[in-house]
Design a protein around this motif. Sequence first.
Motif, PDB file in Angstrom:
ATOM      1  N   GLY A  93      67.750  34.740  46.680  1.00  0.00           N
ATOM      2  CA  GLY A  93      68.660  34.959  45.562  1.00  0.00           C
ATOM      3  C   GLY A  93      68.782  36.435  45.274  1.00  0.00           C
ATOM      4  N   SER A  94      69.723  36.789  44.428  1.00  0.00           N
ATOM      5  CA  SER A  94      69.954  38.204  44.169  1.00  0.00           C
ATOM      6  C   SER A  94      69.437  38.646  42.805  1.00  0.00           C
ATOM      7  CB  SER A  94      71.448  38.515  44.283  1.00  0.00           C
ATOM      8  OG  SER A  94      72.169  37.723  43.369  1.00  0.00           O
ATOM      9  N   ARG A  95      69.581  37.826  41.774  1.00  0.00           N
ATOM     10  CA  ARG A  95      69.161  38.203  40.436  1.00  0.00           C
ATOM     11  C   ARG A  95      67.743  37.729  40.176  1.00  0.00           C
ATOM     12  NH1 ARG A  95      68.592  35.429  36.356  1.00  0.00           N
ATOM     13  NH2 ARG A  95      68.516  36.159  34.233  1.00  0.00           N
ATOM     14  N   GLY A  96      66.852  38.629  39.813  1.00  0.00           N
ATOM     15  CA  GLY A  96      65.485  38.231  39.512  1.00  0.00           C
ATOM     16  C   GLY A  96      64.833  37.525  40.682  1.00  0.00           C
ATOM     17  N   ALA A  97      64.905  38.149  41.857  1.00  0.00           N
ATOM     18  CA  ALA A  97      64.451  37.492  43.081  1.00  0.00           C
ATOM     19  C   ALA A  97      62.933  37.548  43.263  1.00  0.00           C
ATOM     20  CB  ALA A  97      65.157  38.112  44.288  1.00  0.00           C
ATOM     21  N   ASP A  98      62.213  37.906  42.211  1.00  0.00           N
ATOM     22  CA  ASP A  98      60.765  37.836  42.301  1.00  0.00           C
ATOM     23  C   ASP A  98      60.183  37.453  40.945  1.00  0.00           C
ATOM     24  OD1 ASP A  98      61.495  40.482  41.382  1.00  0.00           O
ATOM     25  OD2 ASP A  98      59.380  40.990  41.534  1.00  0.00           O
ATOM     26  N   VAL A  99      59.038  36.805  40.999  1.00  0.00           N
ATOM     27  CA  VAL A  99      58.322  36.371  39.812  1.00  0.00           C
ATOM     28  C   VAL A  99      56.879  36.830  39.970  1.00  0.00           C
ATOM     29  CG1 VAL A  99      57.513  34.364  38.528  1.00  0.00           C
ATOM     30  CG2 VAL A  99      59.788  34.338  39.525  1.00  0.00           C
ATOM     31  N   THR A 100      56.334  37.458  38.932  1.00  0.00           N
ATOM     32  CA  THR A 100      54.960  37.945  38.977  1.00  0.00           C
ATOM     33  C   THR A 100      54.091  37.140  38.018  1.00  0.00           C
ATOM     34  OG1 THR A 100      55.720  40.172  39.508  1.00  0.00           O
ATOM     35  CG2 THR A 100      53.483  39.963  38.658  1.00  0.00           C
ATOM     36  N   ILE A 101      52.953  36.709  38.514  1.00  0.00           N
ATOM     37  CA  ILE A 101      51.949  36.049  37.683  1.00  0.00           C
ATOM     38  C   ILE A 101      50.789  37.032  37.557  1.00  0.00           C
ATOM     39  CG2 ILE A 101      50.427  34.069  37.388  1.00  0.00           C
ATOM     40  CD1 ILE A 101      52.296  32.537  39.325  1.00  0.00           C
ATOM     41  N   PRO A 102      50.645  37.670  36.396  1.00  0.00           N
ATOM     42  CA  PRO A 102      49.585  38.664  36.215  1.00  0.00           C
ATOM     43  C   PRO A 102      48.286  38.009  35.745  1.00  0.00           C
ATOM     44  CG  PRO A 102      50.940  38.591  34.265  1.00  0.00           C
ATOM     45  CD  PRO A 102      51.520  37.586  35.238  1.00  0.00           C
ATOM     46  N   GLY A 103      47.255  38.827  35.608  1.00  0.00           N
ATOM     47  CA  GLY A 103      46.031  38.383  34.945  1.00  0.00           C
ATOM     48  C   GLY A 103      45.264  37.308  35.666  1.00  0.00           C
ATOM     49  N   LEU A 104      45.113  37.449  36.989  1.00  0.00           N
ATOM     50  CA  LEU A 104      44.345  36.487  37.769  1.00  0.00           C
ATOM     51  C   LEU A 104      43.139  37.196  38.373  1.00  0.00           C
ATOM     52  CD1 LEU A 104      47.373  34.964  39.712  1.00  0.00           C
ATOM     53  CD2 LEU A 104      46.234  33.960  37.736  1.00  0.00           C
ATOM     54  N   THR A 105      42.050  36.494  38.500  1.00  0.00           N
ATOM     55  CA  THR A 105      40.919  37.078  39.221  1.00  0.00           C
ATOM     56  C   THR A 105      41.350  37.216  40.689  1.00  0.00           C
ATOM     57  OG1 THR A 105      39.944  34.936  39.748  1.00  0.00           O
ATOM     58  CG2 THR A 105      39.224  35.996  37.683  1.00  0.00           C
ATOM     59  N   PRO A 106      40.758  38.136  41.434  1.00  0.00           N
ATOM     60  CA  PRO A 106      41.154  38.286  42.843  1.00  0.00           C
ATOM     61  C   PRO A 106      41.027  36.993  43.646  1.00  0.00           C
ATOM     62  CG  PRO A 106      39.853  40.168  42.165  1.00  0.00           C
ATOM     63  CD  PRO A 106      39.805  39.181  41.026  1.00  0.00           C
ATOM     64  N   ASP A 107      39.963  36.223  43.399  1.00  0.00           N
ATOM     65  CA  ASP A 107      39.799  34.958  44.113  1.00  0.00           C
ATOM     66  C   ASP A 107      40.901  33.977  43.753  1.00  0.00           C
ATOM     67  OD1 ASP A 107      37.525  35.896  45.370  1.00  0.00           O
ATOM     68  OD2 ASP A 107      36.144  34.957  43.936  1.00  0.00           O
ATOM     69  N   ARG A 108      41.233  33.913  42.463  1.00  0.00           N
ATOM     70  CA  ARG A 108      42.300  32.994  42.018  1.00  0.00           C
ATOM     71  C   ARG A 108      43.644  33.455  42.564  1.00  0.00           C
ATOM     72  NH1 ARG A 108      44.797  28.700  41.648  1.00  0.00           N
ATOM     73  NH2 ARG A 108      45.951  28.219  39.768  1.00  0.00           N
ATOM     74  N   ALA A 109      43.879  34.747  42.612  1.00  0.00           N
ATOM     75  CA  ALA A 109      45.144  35.266  43.137  1.00  0.00           C
ATOM     76  C   ALA A 109      45.287  34.928  44.622  1.00  0.00           C
ATOM     77  CB  ALA A 109      45.232  36.775  42.920  1.00  0.00           C
ATOM     78  N   THR A 110      44.215  35.100  45.377  1.00  0.00           N
ATOM     79  CA  THR A 110      44.251  34.783  46.809  1.00  0.00           C
ATOM     80  C   THR A 110      44.450  33.295  47.032  1.00  0.00           C
ATOM     81  OG1 THR A 110      42.827  36.668  47.290  1.00  0.00           O
ATOM     82  CG2 THR A 110      42.955  34.947  48.969  1.00  0.00           C
ATOM     83  N   GLU A 111      43.745  32.474  46.247  1.00  0.00           N
ATOM     84  CA  GLU A 111      43.890  31.016  46.374  1.00  0.00           C
ATOM     85  C   GLU A 111      45.300  30.573  46.001  1.00  0.00           C
ATOM     86  OE1 GLU A 111      44.241  27.013  45.147  1.00  0.00           O
ATOM     87  OE2 GLU A 111      43.964  28.543  43.617  1.00  0.00           O
ATOM     88  N   LEU A 112      45.850  31.162  44.937  1.00  0.00           N
ATOM     89  CA  LEU A 112      47.211  30.821  44.512  1.00  0.00           C
ATOM     90  C   LEU A 112      48.230  31.263  45.555  1.00  0.00           C
ATOM     91  CD1 LEU A 112      48.832  29.563  42.192  1.00  0.00           C
ATOM     92  CD2 LEU A 112      48.932  31.823  41.152  1.00  0.00           C
ATOM     93  N   GLN A 113      48.037  32.441  46.135  1.00  0.00           N
ATOM     94  CA  GLN A 113      48.929  32.927  47.189  1.00  0.00           C
ATOM     95  C   GLN A 113      48.924  31.961  48.371  1.00  0.00           C
ATOM     96  OE1 GLN A 113      47.550  36.340  49.364  1.00  0.00           O
ATOM     97  NE2 GLN A 113      49.627  36.950  49.962  1.00  0.00           N
ATOM     98  N   ARG A 114      47.742  31.554  48.794  1.00  0.00           N
ATOM     99  CA  ARG A 114      47.622  30.626  49.910  1.00  0.00           C
ATOM    100  C   ARG A 114      48.286  29.286  49.606  1.00  0.00           C
ATOM    101  NH1 ARG A 114      44.937  26.515  50.471  1.00  0.00           N
ATOM    102  NH2 ARG A 114      43.515  26.900  48.750  1.00  0.00           N
TER     103      ARG A 114
END
Length: 153
Positions: free
Chosen positions: A117-138
């Motif tokens: 998409g063109s408008r707002g083509a990314d969403v950021t989820i802040p405030g995660l522990t590194p382990d939670r961020a990696t698990e969520l990414q996977r």
Amino acid sequence: MEALNPRVRFVWFTGTLLTALVLGAMAAAVDRFVVDVGVWVVAAVGVAALVFGVAYVVLKYRVWRFEIRDDDLYLERGVFTRVTTVVPFVRVQHVDTQRGPVERLLGLGSVVVYTAGSRGADVTIPGLTPDRATELQRRLRNLAIESESEDAV
């Protein structure tokens, strides 16, 4: 729905503190070079910015939520304007993790979900522990791969 790690308030507070310092410095510059408004006005500008900023951070933290549902990622956020975002997995292009200097200092990270998409083509989820961020990414990556054969919403 999942809340963010409480330490994210300190990340956001750092931005608030910098904003209050800049506004205070601007008020001091006006006092010195344009018109004599007095030291109390300069201090009041900085303190008011800090107080409103802290209140904003507290409210922002209370509202920010996300959830991984069957077919999409669902996010709720916003203090003055409530924003609800639904990201169908079939629209996910790729998922990154990122950790800025303040986030690293506090042991946090963010997940960035890039969508078609063109408008707002990314969403950021802040405030995660590194382990939670990696698990969520996977997990989001795997759900996007699984949904490739489906049609977009």
